[in-house]
Design an enzyme around this catalytic site. Structure first.
Site, PDB file in Angstrom:
ATOM      1  N   CYS A  84       0.826  -1.200   0.000  1.00 22.28           N
ATOM      2  CA  CYS A  84       0.000   0.000   0.000  1.00 22.28           C
ATOM      3  C   CYS A  84       0.870   1.265   0.000  1.00 22.28           C
ATOM      4  CB  CYS A  84      -1.001  -0.032   1.150  1.00 22.28           C
ATOM      5  SG  CYS A  84      -2.362   1.159   0.947  1.00 22.28           S
ATOM      6  N   HIS A 193      -3.843  -4.850  -0.264  1.00 21.61           N
ATOM      7  CA  HIS A 193      -3.474  -5.385   1.052  1.00 21.61           C
ATOM      8  C   HIS A 193      -3.545  -6.914   1.010  1.00 21.61           C
ATOM      9  CE1 HIS A 193      -3.315  -1.712   3.528  1.00 21.61           C
ATOM     10  NE2 HIS A 193      -4.186  -1.243   2.644  1.00 21.61           N
ATOM     11  N   GLU A 195      -2.732  -8.985   3.252  1.00 21.32           N
ATOM     12  CA  GLU A 195      -3.161  -9.509   4.554  1.00 21.32           C
ATOM     13  C   GLU A 195      -4.676  -9.452   4.720  1.00 21.32           C
ATOM     14  OE1 GLU A 195      -2.696  -5.083   5.310  1.00 21.32           O
ATOM     15  OE2 GLU A 195      -1.736  -6.612   4.059  1.00 21.32           O
TER      16      GLU A 195
END
Length: 213
Positions: A84, A193, A195
């Site tokens: 990001c 992202h 995650e």
């Protein structure tokens, strides 16, 4: 000897979810959250996350010496993953906050979605938030086991522009096409992202932990 994966803590990353996702896919590696430039340099692999304003991000990196530590990791050939704002900070310049020079690992700049026109001729709504497809721009070990046009989770108002095509590992369309992933040598960085991107994101993180550039 246990391999150490440093997650850079400069006060602007979603460190808990990123480190937990890395721990989930790690095979014997130690995941270390650190703000110490020397620990970043000493690590075997480095994750550079980030959320928030680029001006604050760059200011903290420079004040703490983490900017030089990142350059040293790149120069040493160790695997580095930007996420990001971490990806945006690796570019040459951002127009956010009236314009600011970034780390310059990649050429290209970061531009505001809200000033861009989509294919309809209307300004794009910001932020670009939610799931979107990523078209792989090249064959790369980081894409192993991930289908082309797999969906990843995005939250951002700025995007990478003017990146040389040879450095673009993945594209995304949000009214217009932009670089969603960039890579060169031992560096791979993504606007989305991983995650927060379910199985595809975990696979990407697992690939990073195995990547031997």
């Amino acid at each position: 000897m246990t391999e150490v994966v440093a997650v850079i803590d400069y006060g602007m990353g979603n460190l808990h979810s990123a480190s937990k996702a890395l721990e989930k896919v790690a095979s014997g590696q130690t995941i270390l959250i650190t703000s110490d430039p020397d620990q970043v340099r000493a690590a075997d692999r480095v994750v550079f996350p980030g959320v928030g304003a680029i001006r604050d991000c760059i200011a903290v990196l420079r004040d703490t010496g983490l900017d030089q530590a990142i350059h040293d990791v790149v120069a040493a050939g160790k695997p580095l993953l930007g996420i990001c704002v971490g990806m945006q900070a690796l570019l040459a310049r951002s127009e956010e906050n009236n314009g600011i020079d970034c780390l310059g690992v990649f050429s290209g700049q970061v531009s505001f979605f809200g000033e861009m026109l989509g294919e309809t001729g209307n300004k794009l709504k910001v932020p670009h938030m939610g799931w979107n497809q990523v078209q792989q721009g090249m064959a790369h070990p980081m894409w192993a086991g991930i289908a082309d046009n797999a969906r990843f989770y995005f939250v951002h108002s700025y995007c990478a522009t003017d990146v040389p095509e040879s450095d673009v590992a993945g594209y995304c369309d949000y009214g217009r096409r932009f670089a969603a992933a960039v890579t060169r040598d031992n560096v791979f960085a993504v606007q989305f992202h991983p995650e927060k991107s379910a199985d595809a994101g975990l696979t990407l993180l697992e690939n990073f932990l195995r990547w031997q550039p």
